[in-house]
Design a protein around this motif. Structure first.
Motif, PDB file in Angstrom:
ATOM      1  N   ASP A  53       8.700   6.131   2.582  1.00  0.00           N
ATOM      2  CA  ASP A  53       9.139   4.858   2.547  1.00  0.00           C
ATOM      3  C   ASP A  53       7.930   4.071   1.741  1.00  0.00           C
ATOM      4  O   ASP A  53       8.231   3.068   0.834  1.00  0.00           O
ATOM      5  CB  ASP A  53       9.493   4.116   4.079  1.00  0.00           C
ATOM      6  N   ARG A  54       6.607   4.100   2.375  1.00  0.00           N
ATOM      7  CA  ARG A  54       5.691   3.322   1.911  1.00  0.00           C
ATOM      8  C   ARG A  54       5.539   3.635   0.412  1.00  0.00           C
ATOM      9  O   ARG A  54       5.124   2.924  -0.296  1.00  0.00           O
ATOM     10  CB  ARG A  54       4.414   3.497   2.606  1.00  0.00           C
ATOM     11  N   ALA A  56       7.468   4.534  -1.708  1.00  0.00           N
ATOM     12  CA  ALA A  56       8.727   3.777  -2.690  1.00  0.00           C
ATOM     13  C   ALA A  56       8.512   2.426  -3.005  1.00  0.00           C
ATOM     14  O   ALA A  56       8.900   2.197  -3.796  1.00  0.00           O
ATOM     15  CB  ALA A  56       9.857   4.315  -1.852  1.00  0.00           C
ATOM     16  N   GLU A  57       7.658   1.858  -1.720  1.00  0.00           N
ATOM     17  CA  GLU A  57       7.684   0.378  -1.952  1.00  0.00           C
ATOM     18  C   GLU A  57       6.397  -0.134  -2.530  1.00  0.00           C
ATOM     19  O   GLU A  57       6.327  -1.135  -3.265  1.00  0.00           O
ATOM     20  CB  GLU A  57       7.388  -0.315  -0.493  1.00  0.00           C
ATOM     21  N   ASP A  59       3.712  -0.173  -5.512  1.00  0.00           N
ATOM     22  CA  ASP A  59       3.863  -0.719  -6.908  1.00  0.00           C
ATOM     23  C   ASP A  59       2.488  -0.045  -7.614  1.00  0.00           C
ATOM     24  O   ASP A  59       1.458  -0.775  -7.395  1.00  0.00           O
ATOM     25  CB  ASP A  59       4.285  -1.926  -7.361  1.00  0.00           C
ATOM     26  N   ASN A  74      -2.415   4.039   4.087  1.00  0.00           N
ATOM     27  CA  ASN A  74      -2.130   3.711   2.657  1.00  0.00           C
ATOM     28  C   ASN A  74      -3.321   4.525   2.008  1.00  0.00           C
ATOM     29  O   ASN A  74      -2.998   4.584   0.831  1.00  0.00           O
ATOM     30  CB  ASN A  74      -2.117   2.352   2.436  1.00  0.00           C
ATOM     31  N   LYS A  81       1.224   8.684  -5.487  1.00  0.00           N
ATOM     32  CA  LYS A  81       2.492   8.086  -6.273  1.00  0.00           C
ATOM     33  C   LYS A  81       2.273   8.462  -7.710  1.00  0.00           C
ATOM     34  O   LYS A  81       3.156   8.795  -8.376  1.00  0.00           O
ATOM     35  CB  LYS A  81       2.671   6.578  -5.910  1.00  0.00           C
TER      36      LYS A  81
END
Ligand SMILES: [Zn+2]
Length: 116
Positions: A53-54, A56-57, A59, A74, A81
């Protein structure tokens, strides 16, 4: 069909196992050594979901600030990503590096590792 994470008590290998029917108490064996003495790691499933989820959010086109790295979960997310976007498989060794980075307390060290 939940996915559980197990740790082999014999060789300490961790692996995910898809359990088709948890009620039947399936026999899971270690993928590395075939050992049957396993510990199910309960928190792992939720952890993996929230990391997804993190990610996906998150950027990657924006620079992450210090606040971002204060949450140790994080760390490594940026690299993961980016790799996903580029279609690169970082492999399990990268996960180990991230785990190490997450236990580091110095913020500058963390940034160095996570922005590679
Ligand atoms: Zn094993």
């Amino acid at each position: 069909m939940p996915i559980y994470e197990y740790r082999c008590n014999q060789c300490l290998k961790k692996f995910d196992q898809l359990i088709l029917n948890p009620k039947e108490n399936p026999q899971v064996i270690c993928r590395k050594c075939g050992g049957k003495n396993l510990t199910r790691l309960l928190s792992s499933f939720a952890y993996h979901r929230s990391e997804e989820d993190r990610m996906a959010e998150f950027d990657t086109s924006k620079p992450a600030g210090d606040e971002f790295y204060k949450d140790s979960r994080n760390i490594g997310l940026h690299a993961k990503k980016r790799a996903k976007e580029l279609g690169i498989d970082l492999g399990s060794q990268f996960d180990e590096t991230v785990e190490k980075a997450r236990s580091v307390s110095n913020l500058d060290d963390i940034k160095k590792i996570s922005e590679v």
